[in-house]
Design a protein around this motif. Structure first.
Motif, short mmCIF file in Angstrom:
data_model
loop_
_atom_site.label_atom_id
_atom_site.label_comp_id
_atom_site.label_asym_id
_atom_site.label_seq_id
_atom_site.Cartn_x
_atom_site.Cartn_y
_atom_site.Cartn_z
N TYR A 182 5.23 6.89 1.14
CA TYR A 182 5.53 5.66 2.32
C TYR A 182 4.83 4.60 1.43
N LEU A 183 5.71 3.54 1.19
CA LEU A 183 5.33 2.31 0.46
C LEU A 183 5.56 1.19 1.69
N VAL A 184 4.36 0.72 2.16
CA VAL A 184 4.42 -0.34 3.20
C VAL A 184 4.28 -1.80 2.33
N THR A 229 1.06 -1.27 0.22
CA THR A 229 0.12 0.03 0.07
C THR A 229 0.85 1.15 -0.10
N ILE A 230 0.38 2.37 -0.72
CA ILE A 230 1.17 3.46 -0.69
C ILE A 230 0.37 4.71 -0.39
N THR A 231 0.97 5.57 0.52
CA THR A 231 0.46 6.93 0.83
C THR A 231 1.45 8.02 0.93
N TYR A 262 5.98 -13.89 7.26
CA TYR A 262 6.02 -12.61 6.27
C TYR A 262 6.43 -11.20 7.38
N ASP A 263 7.09 -10.55 6.67
CA ASP A 263 7.47 -9.16 7.51
C ASP A 263 6.86 -7.82 6.67
N ILE A 264 6.39 -7.07 7.29
CA ILE A 264 5.86 -5.59 6.87
C ILE A 264 6.78 -4.64 7.17
#
Length: 507
Positions: free
Chosen positions: A162-164, A152-154, A173-175
């Motif tokens: 901000y790319l999560v 997701t990007i904001t 998995y890691d976030i």
């Protein structure tokens, strides 16, 4: 059933509200909310599109059509301009999760891609416009066994992106977070946010508040239940809160999103045709803020619609909005929810004031104990230390129980993997046995063929071959004899021709 078309989008600016939409992936149209007539922006069949607004209010759109052509549309307030970015070969790769974000006035197009030859290896890449050219960069890769959106990007008020995104970490998995800094035009190193153990129904949403705080929610699993987790990071260099479970159900959650107002944050979770909401105050002078108990929305879900949202919303931030009417493109019951949250905040504040008064009374009581003897003071101190240790033991016991639940879940996952491994070995053994049987059967057929070949009577065939050989020899002799006769005849003809020549001379 809730109406949800991921190609429908609501764009809100200070001047007007516009709706962009596509009917069955055929073209893209838009219209002003105060106008019933729509304008066609693209006529061909499309796969995905996304939009954003720059700091001057201009619009940008990234669009991928069925032929694999990626376009960039730009609207300067007067006219639309179209540019070609890239042409993908969809026979060899798949493109999805298309997004576009402006960093100041520079568009950046983000997408996920995979090769059909390696179907579970996804790349998260960008196209960045540098002067008149588009530069492609792969930001990260992730192995996914489920068809989910891996990022997701904001962006914040300074137009930093901000790319999560998900990344592999052993069997879970890691976030992680990467930030595109507008001034330096560079991406930061990965920042770890949390773990994620379950991605079958994975979805995440993120927002940046006015102070630069990073809010993130995602669908995960806790023990055997499905849940929505939330974490907050005050800034890139600041401390991060531990992930908290704010909704938990026995049925799978299929969607989650949230919006923030100036006072509170509101999170929605979807389970089939039911929608739940929970809220929490953002600003609390006492530093205490708790999530409300999730409540189910009392609505006819056939009339609810979920939209993607962008632009300058009045009084709230959101990437998605759930609405109940076609005229009001704001989050559902936003006024009632804000008023209810405000009342709950007042109740919580009163409760906290009572706790403070109790604390003052207890403090005064402890101060009155100064007249006690040293022995009584030591006894009280020991009791206080014992109470603290008991509290710590209870906390540790709760942590142990949580870890036991996680270990049980991991054991179950390992058991499933072991069963799959056993099935794979069994399948391999079965395949090997089948190959051996086929090989033996082939050898048997070869032996039968050789046996039958050896039993054939070849004497007649040899006799015919000898006769043919003799006939060939006879034909060769005849040919030689004919050649000799032809030679003699040619010599006789030449002799006669010479005699005729001399006869003509001396006649």
């Amino acid at each position: 059933m809730i109406q949800w078309n991921n190609l429908d989008m609501i764009l809100t600016s200070s001047m007007k509200t516009m709706k962009f939409f596509s009917h069955n992936h055929k073209g893209v149209e838009y219209r002003n909310m105060d106008d019933e007539n729509s304008v066609s922006l693209f006529d061909g069949n499309i796969i995905e599109y996304d939009m954003d607004m720059d700091e001057q209010g201009n619009l940008g759109m990234a669009l991928l059509d069925n032929a694999g052509k990626l376009y960039y549309f730009f609207y300067d307030g007067r006219k639309w301009s179209t540019y070609d970015i890239h042409h993908f070969n969809l026979l060899f790769e798949e493109i999805k999760d298309l997004r576009i974000r402006f960093s100041m006035n520079d568009p950046i197009v983000i997408f996920s891609s995979r090769s059909h030859s390696n179907s579970n290896q996804w790349s998260i890449s960008i196209f960045q416009k540098i002067e008149k050219n588009w530069k492609k960069t792969i930001l990260t890769k992730v192995y996914l066994s489920a068809n989910v959106v891996p990022y997701t990007i904001t962006k914040d008020r300074k137009d930093n992106l901000y790319l999560v995104y998900l990344s592999n970490h052993n069997i879970v998995y890691d976030i992680n977070l990467k930030v595109f800094h507008q001034q330096s035009q560079t991406w930061s190193d990965p920042i770890f946010l949390s773990n994620c153990i379950f991605i079958k129904y994975f979805h995440m949403d993120s927002l940046i508040d006015s102070l630069g705080g990073i809010h993130l929610i995602w669908i995960d699993k806790y023990k055997k239940n499905y849940c929505i987790k939330y974490t907050y990071r005050g800034s890139l260099k600041g401390t991060q809160s531990n992930p908290s479970i704010i909704m938990e159900f026995t049925e799978p959650l299929i969607w989650s999103h949230f919006y923030m107002s100036q006072q509170s944050i509101h999170i929605y979770g979807f389970i089939k045709d039911r929608v739940y909401r929970t809220s929490k105050q953002l600003k609390n002078t006492l530093g205490l803020s708790k999530w409300q108990q999730p409540i189910e929305l009392d609505f006819d879900y056939d009339h609810l619609t979920l939209y993607r949202s962008l632009g300058n919303k009045k009084g709230y931030l959101a990437n998605f909005i759930l609405t109940s009417t076609e005229d009001d493109y704001r989050p559902i019951q936003i006024d009632e929810i804000e008023e209810s949250s405000k009342n709950d905040f007042i109740k919580l504040t009163n409760h906290q004031n009572m706790e403070i008064q109790d604390h003052i009374v207890k403090k005064n009581h402890l101060e009155s104990l100064d007249s006690y003897s040293d022995e009584n003071k030591d006894l009280l101190r020991y009791k206080a230390e014992l109470f603290k240790k008991n509290q710590q033991i209870e906390i540790n016991q709760g942590l142990v129980k949580s870890l036991q639940g996680e270990v049980s879940f991991m054991k179950e996952e390992i058991r499933v993997l072991q069963d799959q491994h056993k099935k794979s070995i069994q399948l391999l053994n079965d395949t090997t046995d089948k190959y051996k049987k086929l090989h033996e059967l082939l050898n048997q057929h070869n032996q039968i063929f050789e046996s039958r070949l050896s039993q054939l009577d070849t004497s007649e065939l040899k006799r015919k071959l000898e006769m043919l050989s003799q006939e060939i020899q006879k034909n060769r002799s005849d040919v030689l004899e004919c050649l000799t006769s032809n030679k003699e005849l040619r010599e006789a003809v030449e002799t006669l021709q010479q005699a005729g020549f001399f006869r003509k001379i001396f006649s």
